[in-house]
Scaffold this active site. Sequence first.
Site, short mmCIF file in Angstrom:
data_model
loop_
_atom_site.label_atom_id
_atom_site.label_comp_id
_atom_site.label_asym_id
_atom_site.label_seq_id
_atom_site.Cartn_x
_atom_site.Cartn_y
_atom_site.Cartn_z
N LYS A 9 -2.41 4.01 11.72
CA LYS A 9 -2.09 5.24 10.97
C LYS A 9 -3.32 5.73 10.24
O LYS A 9 -4.27 4.98 10.00
CB LYS A 9 -0.95 5.01 9.98
N ASP A 137 3.10 -0.38 3.11
CA ASP A 137 2.85 0.59 4.20
C ASP A 137 3.75 0.37 5.42
O ASP A 137 3.69 1.15 6.38
CB ASP A 137 1.39 0.49 4.68
O1 C5P Z 1 2.02 -3.76 -0.61
P1 C5P Z 1 0.78 -4.36 -0.05
O2 C5P Z 1 0.87 -5.85 0.10
O3 C5P Z 1 0.30 -3.71 1.20
O4 C5P Z 1 -0.37 -4.10 -1.13
C1 C5P Z 1 -1.59 -4.78 -1.11
C2 C5P Z 1 -2.29 -4.58 -2.46
O5 C5P Z 1 -2.68 -3.21 -2.60
C3 C5P Z 1 -1.41 -4.86 -3.67
O6 C5P Z 1 -1.48 -6.21 -4.04
C4 C5P Z 1 -2.01 -3.95 -4.72
O7 C5P Z 1 -3.15 -4.55 -5.29
C5 C5P Z 1 -2.49 -2.74 -3.92
N1 C5P Z 1 -1.52 -1.63 -3.91
C6 C5P Z 1 -1.35 -0.87 -5.06
N2 C5P Z 1 -0.46 0.17 -5.04
C7 C5P Z 1 0.23 0.47 -3.92
C8 C5P Z 1 0.06 -0.28 -2.74
C9 C5P Z 1 -0.83 -1.34 -2.78
O8 C5P Z 1 -1.99 -1.11 -6.10
N3 C5P Z 1 1.08 1.51 -3.94
#
Ligand code: C5P
Length: 279
Positions: A9, A137
Amino acid sequence: MLTLRSPAKINLFLRVVGRYPNGYHSLASVFQAISLFDEIHFSVDTTKTESDQLSCTDPTLPTDHSNLILKAADLFRRKTGLSFSLRAHLDKRIPHQAGFGGGSGNAATTLWALNQLCGRPASETSLQEWSGEIGSDIPFFFSHGTAFCTGRGEIVEDLPSTQKINLWIVKPAIGLSTPKVFQQVQLDQLMPRDPLHILKEFSLGYPCYFNDLEEAAFLVHPGLRDLKALLLGAGFHTVLLTGSGSGFFCLGDCSPPNMADLWSYPVSFLNRIKNAWYS
Ligand code: C5P
């Protein structure tokens, strides 16, 4: 046995709206699936409940339960109460630490595959809701490929497919850590753009491509700013970091320069039809 394509994406725009008390950020972003795929071969054995097995063409990727494919299998077992062991082989083509959502797409593709292989115990909506528990995501990939995503990214609203645009994606040798980039975001420095207004402009055919994570990524790795300038100099009219980088997408009637350490790939926008996975 089932073989599926797991797409990448890009974010056509990404607005960081605020920060939640738990450190996550609230976002408003248009996500678009693109025609760059990993391929994953799946088989399940319902007579065995021994451990899952994952293999991968890229030896730098973990194949233990830190891999989102196996996290998705654990999630599917927990939610459905089914017992099975999964064998999966990942043919990795999407660069990682690049903002192309490769791992998230793999997790969504795994949930879709397991649901097919286990006789469809769950609806697409359930798969989408569950998937947000293991990554922000992932729910996007259960849209039809173009969606407005809010909250942490997990609240997904399908949008009409956009015009099929051809573009280039590029990635330098370095990758970026998503948490590190988010940590560098200076909320008070961001332009207070109204995401709903930008969304409306997009729908009217006046796209405004921007990414509030771009400056933060440039702080983590200043060389990315130079790469963006170089790509604009090569003739692209738009060059934008996708997600938390280090990948960019480039729009314009030209090609990226041929350089050592710069991976590039021509893609187009991708959508899927209802009840079928991406192809
Ligand atoms: O949700 P995911 O595991 O993909 O997120 C990875 C990292 O990215 C999180 O630990 C966080 O530090 C950051 N993140 C964030 N805000 C979001 C998505 C991700 O701060 N909306």
